[in-house]
Design a protein around this motif. Sequence first.
Motif, PDB file in Angstrom:
ATOM      1  N   PHE A  56       0.798  -1.217   0.000  1.00 27.74           N
ATOM      2  CA  PHE A  56       0.000   0.000   0.000  1.00 27.74           C
ATOM      3  C   PHE A  56       0.837   1.276   0.000  1.00 27.74           C
ATOM      4  N   PHE A  57       2.054   1.213   0.502  1.00 28.70           N
ATOM      5  CA  PHE A  57       2.864   2.428   0.597  1.00 28.70           C
ATOM      6  C   PHE A  57       4.318   2.057   0.806  1.00 28.70           C
ATOM      7  N   ASP A  58       5.194   3.025   0.618  1.00 26.42           N
ATOM      8  CA  ASP A  58       6.621   2.848   0.816  1.00 26.42           C
ATOM      9  C   ASP A  58       6.977   3.363   2.211  1.00 26.42           C
ATOM     10  N   ARG A  59       7.494   2.481   3.077  1.00 24.64           N
ATOM     11  CA  ARG A  59       7.750   2.851   4.472  1.00 24.64           C
ATOM     12  C   ARG A  59       8.805   3.948   4.592  1.00 24.64           C
ATOM     13  N   ASP A  60       9.842   3.896   3.757  1.00 26.86           N
ATOM     14  CA  ASP A  60      10.877   4.923   3.837  1.00 26.86           C
ATOM     15  C   ASP A  60      10.298   6.292   3.472  1.00 26.86           C
ATOM     16  N   SER A  61       9.433   6.296   2.467  1.00 25.34           N
ATOM     17  CA  SER A  61       8.781   7.545   2.071  1.00 25.34           C
ATOM     18  C   SER A  61       7.889   8.053   3.193  1.00 25.34           C
ATOM     19  N   GLU A  62       7.201   7.113   3.871  1.00 25.57           N
ATOM     20  CA  GLU A  62       6.327   7.509   4.968  1.00 25.57           C
ATOM     21  C   GLU A  62       7.120   8.135   6.109  1.00 25.57           C
ATOM     22  N   ILE A  63       8.289   7.555   6.417  1.00 23.98           N
ATOM     23  CA  ILE A  63       9.130   8.093   7.491  1.00 23.98           C
ATOM     24  C   ILE A  63       9.617   9.487   7.129  1.00 23.98           C
ATOM     25  N   ARG A  64       9.992   9.696   5.861  1.00 24.51           N
ATOM     26  CA  ARG A  64      10.410  11.031   5.424  1.00 24.51           C
ATOM     27  C   ARG A  64       9.279  12.028   5.607  1.00 24.51           C
ATOM     28  N   THR A  65       8.075  11.601   5.251  1.00 24.01           N
ATOM     29  CA  THR A  65       6.900  12.459   5.434  1.00 24.01           C
ATOM     30  C   THR A  65       6.684  12.749   6.905  1.00 24.01           C
ATOM     31  N   PHE A  66       6.774  11.707   7.727  1.00 30.43           N
ATOM     32  CA  PHE A  66       6.572  11.840   9.170  1.00 30.43           C
ATOM     33  C   PHE A  66       7.536  12.872   9.748  1.00 30.43           C
ATOM     34  N   GLU A  67       8.819  12.742   9.384  1.00 28.42           N
ATOM     35  CA  GLU A  67       9.834  13.653   9.923  1.00 28.42           C
ATOM     36  C   GLU A  67       9.620  15.078   9.419  1.00 28.42           C
ATOM     37  N   ILE A 107      -6.121  21.275  16.535  1.00 28.12           N
ATOM     38  CA  ILE A 107      -6.235  19.966  15.896  1.00 28.12           C
ATOM     39  C   ILE A 107      -4.856  19.505  15.439  1.00 28.12           C
ATOM     40  N   THR A 108      -4.565  18.221  15.632  1.00 34.72           N
ATOM     41  CA  THR A 108      -3.358  17.607  15.085  1.00 34.72           C
ATOM     42  C   THR A 108      -3.770  16.444  14.198  1.00 34.72           C
ATOM     43  N   ILE A 109      -3.232  16.416  12.994  1.00 35.08           N
ATOM     44  CA  ILE A 109      -3.478  15.316  12.062  1.00 35.08           C
ATOM     45  C   ILE A 109      -2.305  14.347  12.181  1.00 35.08           C
ATOM     46  N   ILE A 110      -2.605  13.057  12.343  1.00 31.32           N
ATOM     47  CA  ILE A 110      -1.557  12.049  12.535  1.00 31.32           C
ATOM     48  C   ILE A 110      -1.663  10.950  11.472  1.00 31.32           C
ATOM     49  N   ASP A 111      -0.653  10.075  11.441  1.00 32.01           N
ATOM     50  CA  ASP A 111      -0.602   8.887  10.581  1.00 32.01           C
ATOM     51  C   ASP A 111      -0.581   9.252   9.100  1.00 32.01           C
ATOM     52  N   TYR A 112       0.607   9.172   8.514  1.00 30.69           N
ATOM     53  CA  TYR A 112       0.791   9.675   7.149  1.00 30.69           C
ATOM     54  C   TYR A 112       1.149   8.577   6.145  1.00 30.69           C
ATOM     55  N   GLU A 113       0.764   7.324   6.434  1.00 27.21           N
ATOM     56  CA  GLU A 113       1.128   6.230   5.532  1.00 27.21           C
ATOM     57  C   GLU A 113       0.719   6.494   4.093  1.00 27.21           C
ATOM     58  N   TYR A 114      -0.462   7.053   3.913  1.00 23.77           N
ATOM     59  CA  TYR A 114      -1.019   7.194   2.567  1.00 23.77           C
ATOM     60  C   TYR A 114      -0.843   8.603   1.999  1.00 23.77           C
ATOM     61  N   ALA A 115      -0.154   9.477   2.751  1.00 25.63           N
ATOM     62  CA  ALA A 115      -0.040  10.884   2.344  1.00 25.63           C
ATOM     63  C   ALA A 115       0.753  11.035   1.048  1.00 25.63           C
ATOM     64  N   SER A 116       0.316  11.965   0.205  1.00 18.03           N
ATOM     65  CA  SER A 116       0.981  12.224  -1.073  1.00 18.03           C
ATOM     66  C   SER A 116       0.358  13.464  -1.694  1.00 18.03           C
ATOM     67  N   TYR A 117       0.936  13.919  -2.774  1.00 16.41           N
ATOM     68  CA  TYR A 117       0.288  14.976  -3.550  1.00 16.41           C
ATOM     69  C   TYR A 117      -0.877  14.366  -4.321  1.00 16.41           C
ATOM     70  N   ASN A 118      -2.002  15.066  -4.267  1.00 19.48           N
ATOM     71  CA  ASN A 118      -3.226  14.620  -4.923  1.00 19.48           C
ATOM     72  C   ASN A 118      -4.159  15.816  -5.108  1.00 19.48           C
ATOM     73  N   PRO A 119      -5.218  15.660  -5.887  1.00 23.70           N
ATOM     74  CA  PRO A 119      -6.244  16.710  -5.930  1.00 23.70           C
ATOM     75  C   PRO A 119      -6.839  16.892  -4.537  1.00 23.70           C
ATOM     76  N   ILE A 120      -6.908  18.125  -4.067  1.00 20.90           N
ATOM     77  CA  ILE A 120      -7.418  18.352  -2.716  1.00 20.90           C
ATOM     78  C   ILE A 120      -8.881  17.930  -2.615  1.00 20.90           C
ATOM     79  N   ALA A 121      -9.602  17.937  -3.749  1.00 18.09           N
ATOM     80  CA  ALA A 121     -11.003  17.502  -3.741  1.00 18.09           C
ATOM     81  C   ALA A 121     -11.113  16.034  -3.356  1.00 18.09           C
ATOM     82  N   PHE A 122     -10.108  15.238  -3.717  1.00 14.98           N
ATOM     83  CA  PHE A 122     -10.117  13.823  -3.317  1.00 14.98           C
ATOM     84  C   PHE A 122      -9.999  13.689  -1.808  1.00 14.98           C
TER      85      PHE A 122
END
Length: 344
Positions: free
Chosen positions: A80-91, A220-235
Amino acid sequence: MGSPDKSARIPDDARKILVRMAAEWSDIVDPEALQVLPLKGAMTNEVYQIRWIRSSSPEVPLPRSKKVLVRIYGAGVDVFFDRDSEIRTFEFVSKQGQGPRLLGRFANGRVEEFIHARTLSAADLRDPEISGIIASKMKEFHDLYMPGSKKIVLWDRLRKWVREAKRVSSPQEAKEFRLEDVETEILALEKKLYTNDRIGFCHNDLQYGNIMVDEETRSITIIDYEYASYNPIAFDIANHFCEMAADYHTETPHVLDYSKYPGLQERERFLRIYLAASGKKPSDSEVKQLAQEVEKYTLASHLVWALWGLVSGHVNEIDFDYLEYARQRFRAYWEKKCEVLKAS
């Protein structure tokens, strides 16, 4: 130590990190006496609250606990996602002051800062005050400038997941879930919806369990970024609206109730606050246009999580009826498709 069955879920390499970390804190009574509390509601990973008893002092007369979070990655979900990319996003997100700090990594998980805030409930998403704060925070999140590629991920992700769904599914499941048709649907939907307008850094999984609120500051704090990426904001917004049909803390957490999907007035209120977060009051036409875009992207949301459920049902051992969840999302897609697209 905590009860053996619960603490045994923490891998040895994670336990070593936790004990070493606690030993560096001067006020911990016993670094090895970690208490383990499983947190409900996670469907991709196993999540645990870890706490230690602090020693008392004249300044702190009663023992208090110090807490961190341990996240153990679900087996088989790397598709479903790349863990290294997720960690970069997290940091990156953490450095922007938008989320918890990364405290340590082990073979199949990580240790995170424990945020002293309340995780939202399903009902909170319908609270006008909280919903408005989420709308503003979402705009702030979308405006983050994440280093790396700004390419839209949605369509390639759908194609990858449908290939994986076909690989793991039985012939009967492939037929039931119309996987051959789904491939065609993805292509047609991309042609219908593809745009380079209103692209932002999206969370892509903004369900209530991934949102925390500080009861004192109302931040508010948004957490958990496994699926985070650039996308249409409407999605991203459409996906958030679709999540209002879910309550993952019931006896049947996989069951969705689409009568809870927000009505037009509620959706437009959210979008008006979202657009106004840029500092400029939006016109009625701007709000209506975005509302129409969001409705179309609910179709993409249904396909994403239907395929996720189908694949997860074959690879994830978390106690959740993934296949029935997938059925509901596929059903919602087919039922809503004509209604949504004929309006465009």
